[in-house]
Design a protein around this motif. Structure first.
Motif, PDB file in Angstrom:
ATOM      1  N   HIS A  15      -3.759   1.083  -2.998  1.00 37.33           N
ATOM      2  CA  HIS A  15      -3.589  -0.358  -2.800  1.00 37.33           C
ATOM      3  C   HIS A  15      -3.181  -1.004  -4.120  1.00 37.33           C
ATOM      4  CE1 HIS A  15      -5.471   0.530   0.952  1.00 37.33           C
ATOM      5  NE2 HIS A  15      -5.613  -0.729   1.295  1.00 37.33           N
TER       6      HIS A  15
ATOM      7  N   GLU B 228     -11.362  -3.606  -0.755  1.00 40.20           N
ATOM      8  CA  GLU B 228     -10.258  -2.701  -0.480  1.00 40.20           C
ATOM      9  C   GLU B 228     -10.564  -1.343  -1.109  1.00 40.20           C
ATOM     10  OE1 GLU B 228      -6.490  -5.799  -0.214  1.00 40.20           O
ATOM     11  OE2 GLU B 228      -6.839  -4.720  -2.087  1.00 40.20           O
TER      12      GLU B 228
ATOM     13  N   VAL C 299       0.867  -1.175   0.000  1.00 42.47           N
ATOM     14  CA  VAL C 299       0.000   0.000   0.000  1.00 42.47           C
ATOM     15  C   VAL C 299       0.903   1.223   0.000  1.00 42.47           C
ATOM     16  CG1 VAL C 299      -1.771   1.308   1.217  1.00 42.47           C
ATOM     17  CG2 VAL C 299      -1.812  -1.196   1.261  1.00 42.47           C
TER      18      VAL C 299
ATOM     19  N   HIS D 158      -8.954  -1.050   4.875  1.00 39.35           N
ATOM     20  CA  HIS D 158      -7.544  -0.928   4.505  1.00 39.35           C
ATOM     21  C   HIS D 158      -6.908  -2.308   4.584  1.00 39.35           C
ATOM     22  CE1 HIS D 158      -3.304   0.186   4.727  1.00 39.35           C
ATOM     23  NE2 HIS D 158      -3.635   1.421   4.341  1.00 39.35           N
ATOM     24  N   ARG D 159      -6.009  -2.594   3.674  1.00 42.11           N
ATOM     25  CA  ARG D 159      -5.392  -3.927   3.620  1.00 42.11           C
ATOM     26  C   ARG D 159      -4.727  -4.298   4.945  1.00 42.11           C
ATOM     27  NH1 ARG D 159      -1.866  -4.375  -1.395  1.00 42.11           N
ATOM     28  NH2 ARG D 159      -3.902  -4.548  -2.399  1.00 42.11           N
TER      29      ARG D 159
END
Length: 334
Positions: free
Chosen positions: A100, A267, A93, A309-310
């Motif tokens: 992403h 995402e 990211v 968020h990842r």
């Protein structure tokens, strides 16, 4: 200017789409003269890591002074200058703009599982029922994809513990023939569902696909019905299914299992839809709303339950599973 710069990453899908091949080659050449590697997406970066000596090539880059006009051109193209170690540590990211980048199944497995995990059904191979040939034969295309990516197919299935509880994950890889869904992809998803039922473990499917695989014709389209029917079995056994839509989730994947999750998450900035925005615009003859088919647009219109968020995926997914299974909340910290 950072004297330890190792790589230049053009991290935006807009960048990739809007920049011509000629422009890319010119930038690649310019940075090559400066002894800096140029990556247009994370798949290219990961391939580089697999090349003998590739990791050393990436890490040993030093940077001389870069002309300011060249730096300005990078920013005009939405590219960001990022230290590759920083990118890896942030799960690909971009720390500059939170973009992403696309990652593969191995990266998701390492992110979501606690430690060791077992790869399942990796012996399944694509056949060629139609003897399909375009610019090359289908078996040759599959063989080249296997060699290029190191993957057996466009989806990988793994089983392990996530936050100390068992979880079955089926993750697609866009780098393998565009993550296209053929008969093997459908069969692996079906077997992953059977495995979830047998082990009573929740199922997570990570979609990243351009849709059905045209080289298998109707056989690939049949996977839409096949996977949908198998997911009904999972539901009847009261085992939760989480669908994670990543960039891009399109075509037959969206029209089947990707939109059938008990909860659908995404995402930030992921493209999610059936036909692409360009096709929709050409067909309707109308300008599309800003952010059309991006995850934020779908969240606003009720097609996605939430965006994560990842770096928070592991915590968010396991928190949801604890809630839906009515079990005590765990410690989600690594």
């Amino acid at each position: 200017m950072n004297k330890n710069l190792k790589a230049v990453l053009f991290g935006s899908i807009g960048t990739i789409a809007e920049t011509s091949e000629i422009q890319r080659r010119s930038y690649n050449l310019a940075f090559k003269r400066l002894n800096i590697e140029c990556y247009w997406n994370v798949a290219n970066y990961c391939e580089m890591l697999k090349v003998p000596g590739g990791k050393d090539r990436i890490r040993n880059f030093t940077i001389p002074n870069i002309a300011e006009d060249l730096v300005d051109k990078i920013h005009n193209l939405k590219g960001k200058i990022v230290d590759n170690d920083e990118l890896v540590n942030n799960n690909f990211v971009s720390p500059e703009d939170n973009f992403h980048m696309r990652i593969g199944s191995n990266e998701y497995f390492n992110l979501l599982f606690d430690s060791d995990y077992e790869i399942l059904f990796n012996n399944l191979k694509a056949s060629d029922p139609l003897n399909f040939t375009d610019t090359k034969t289908y078996p040759k295309r599959v063989k080249e994809a296997n060699k290029k990516t190191g993957l057996a197919e466009a989806i990988s299935v793994a089983y392990g513990n996530s936050c100390s509880k068992p979880l079955t994950i089926a993750s697609m890889d866009f780098s393998y023939i565009g993550g296209s869904m053929g008969s093997v992809v459908g069969e692996k998803i079906s077997r992953a569902i059977d495995h979830s039922i047998k082990t009573k473990s929740p199922l997570l499917i990570i979609s990243k696909s351009g849709g059905a695989r045209m080289m298998e014709g109707a056989f690939s389209l049949m996977q839409m019905a096949k996977t949908s029917a198998k997911l009904l079995e999972l539901s009847n056994n009261k085992i939760p299914y989480v669908s994670l839509c990543t960039d891009p989730t399109t075509g037959g994947t969206t029209a089947s299992f990707a939109m059938l999750g008990d909860i659908i998450i995404s995402e930030p900035g992921a493209l999610i839809g059936f036909a692409g925005p360009r096709v929709v615009k050409d067909t309707t003859g109308q300008d599309l709303p800003e952010g059309f088919q991006r995850s934020e647009f779908l969240l606003e219109h009720g097609f996605v339950d939430f965006i994560s968020h990842r770096n928070n995926l592991k915590e968010k997914i396991n928190f949801y599973l604890d809630l839906i299974l009515n079990r005590p909340l765990r410690d989600y910290s690594d």
